[in-house]
Design an enzyme around this catalytic site. Sequence first.
Site, short mmCIF file in Angstrom:
data_model
loop_
_atom_site.label_atom_id
_atom_site.label_comp_id
_atom_site.label_asym_id
_atom_site.label_seq_id
_atom_site.Cartn_x
_atom_site.Cartn_y
_atom_site.Cartn_z
N PRO A 1 41.66 34.14 33.27
CA PRO A 1 42.97 33.51 33.11
C PRO A 1 43.74 34.27 32.03
O PRO A 1 43.20 34.52 30.95
CB PRO A 1 42.63 32.09 32.62
CG PRO A 1 41.24 32.16 32.09
CD PRO A 1 40.57 33.31 32.77
N MET A 2 44.97 34.65 32.31
CA MET A 2 45.77 35.36 31.30
C MET A 2 47.22 34.89 31.37
O MET A 2 47.91 35.10 32.36
CB MET A 2 45.67 36.88 31.52
CG MET A 2 44.29 37.43 31.17
SD MET A 2 44.12 39.20 31.39
CE MET A 2 43.91 39.33 33.16
N CYS B 1 41.07 29.52 23.45
CA CYS B 1 42.33 30.09 22.96
C CYS B 1 42.55 29.76 21.49
O CYS B 1 42.57 28.60 21.10
CB CYS B 1 43.51 29.58 23.80
SG CYS B 1 45.06 30.28 23.23
C1 LIG Z 1 47.87 38.43 27.98
C2 LIG Z 1 46.63 37.59 27.89
C3 LIG Z 1 46.70 36.23 28.09
C4 LIG Z 1 45.55 35.44 28.04
N1 LIG Z 1 45.64 34.11 28.34
C5 LIG Z 1 44.51 33.37 28.44
C6 LIG Z 1 44.55 32.04 28.95
O1 LIG Z 1 45.58 31.52 29.37
N2 LIG Z 1 43.36 31.35 28.98
C7 LIG Z 1 42.18 31.91 28.57
O2 LIG Z 1 41.13 31.26 28.63
N3 LIG Z 1 42.13 33.16 28.10
C8 LIG Z 1 43.25 33.91 28.06
N4 LIG Z 1 43.17 35.21 27.67
C9 LIG Z 1 41.86 35.79 27.34
C10 LIG Z 1 41.21 36.37 28.59
O3 LIG Z 1 40.97 35.37 29.55
C11 LIG Z 1 39.88 37.05 28.25
O4 LIG Z 1 39.00 36.09 27.73
C12 LIG Z 1 40.05 38.14 27.21
O5 LIG Z 1 41.16 38.98 27.51
C13 LIG Z 1 38.77 39.00 27.13
O6 LIG Z 1 38.49 39.61 28.37
P1 LIG Z 1 38.87 41.17 28.65
O7 LIG Z 1 38.33 41.95 27.49
O8 LIG Z 1 38.20 41.50 29.94
O9 LIG Z 1 40.36 41.26 28.70
C14 LIG Z 1 44.31 36.02 27.72
C15 LIG Z 1 44.23 37.40 27.53
C16 LIG Z 1 45.37 38.18 27.62
C17 LIG Z 1 45.27 39.68 27.43
#
Ligand SMILES: Cc1cc2nc3c(=O)[nH]c(=O)nc-3n(C[C@H](O)[C@H](O)[C@H](O)COP(=O)(O)O)c2cc1C
Length: 337
Positions: free
Chosen positions: A17-18, A100
């Site tokens: 989720p992002m 978060c």
């Molecule tokens: C732009 C952005 C928005 C994010 N929004 C959420 C969110 O809404 N909910 C959530 O649980 N994590 C959110 N995250 C965290 C990601 O879900 C993930 O846990 C984190 O980016 C680490 O994974 P990665 O290294 O593969 O990016 C967000 C990350 C990014 C970059």
Amino acid sequence: MNPLPETKPSRTLSVAPMLDWTDKHYRFMARLITHHAWLYTEMIHANAIVYGKTNDLLQFHPQEQPIALQLGGSEPELLAKAAQMAASYGYNEINLNCGCPSPRVQKGAFGACLMQEIQKVTDCLNAMQDSVSIPVTIKHRIGLDKATDYQPLADFVGTLRHNTACRVFIVHARNAWLQGLSPKDNRTIPPLRYDYVYRLKQEFPDLEIIINGGIRTNDDIAQHLQHVDGVMVGREAYHNPMIMQAWDKRFYADHHALMTYPELVTALMDYARHELKQPQVKLQQLTRHYLGLLHGYPGARQWRQLLSDAALLKSNQAELIWTAWQAALSTTTATIS
Ligand SMILES: Cc1cc2nc3c(=O)[nH]c(=O)nc-3n(C[C@H](O)[C@H](O)[C@H](O)COP(=O)(O)O)c2cc1C
């Protein structure tokens, strides 16, 4: 409403989720690239679903399935109501955000700070699960602030395992620092501890443990899958979506023919034509998610330039996607198929 096919796809791979990134337009594109990976919505606060523009927030294209809704909030009844509304739209899972660390989210007393309130998390998960028949899952960190012990993490997971029906734990393998770091820095500065997530799987083999954080290649994914049930990929799946192209074959043993670039570009253009019939939809809302599609290929710069050119986007013509593709091709004699 949209039941899953008989052979239920697994969460072996998922896209994280992002907020502001994994909206329905991104997810539609991701689903063209991988048939199987589980897709998560951005976090949506339960309040917005219950009292806001419910339909705008919950509606999704049936092709996006399997799809999970991630909820933010900390009031059991509100979360339960939001979960129930989401289930009626056909979501396949409801996930509770306990990871978060943003100041705004902390102010609202949800997200990562909930890891300090196990009883509240228990109540939220139970209320949500009582209101729906689809799985209710959780996404959390390995700890808070500068704490480095494994045991509080194991206690958190163990308590929820004992007191709730939650069986899927998505673990971002970093602490959340509740003070002094921006949300962005909170995704890079706290050290990654993959070993803690592996230990959780060893200690709780009956739980579905999904690892997340800093995973960027398909070889790394394969490595993690030796230790846990699934891998969640965030930023890499956004900035370099074609990483997902290998997933169905390599991780789901599904050898369907992969979409070629021209087929993908055509499918995105058809989708854009359809979406742009709604006056409130602007082409830029779609193309901003496509910028990384040619990542690593010659012509990527031309592709990005055209798809983010404000003057060209203003025309709201889906054909700009094809024009950008042609511009990318014209820069190279190499074949992009
Ligand atoms: C732009 C952005 C928005 C994010 N929004 C959420 C969110 O809404 N909910 C959530 O649980 N994590 C959110 N995250 C965290 C990601 O879900 C993930 O846990 C984190 O980016 C680490 O994974 P990665 O290294 O593969 O990016 C967000 C990350 C990014 C970059």
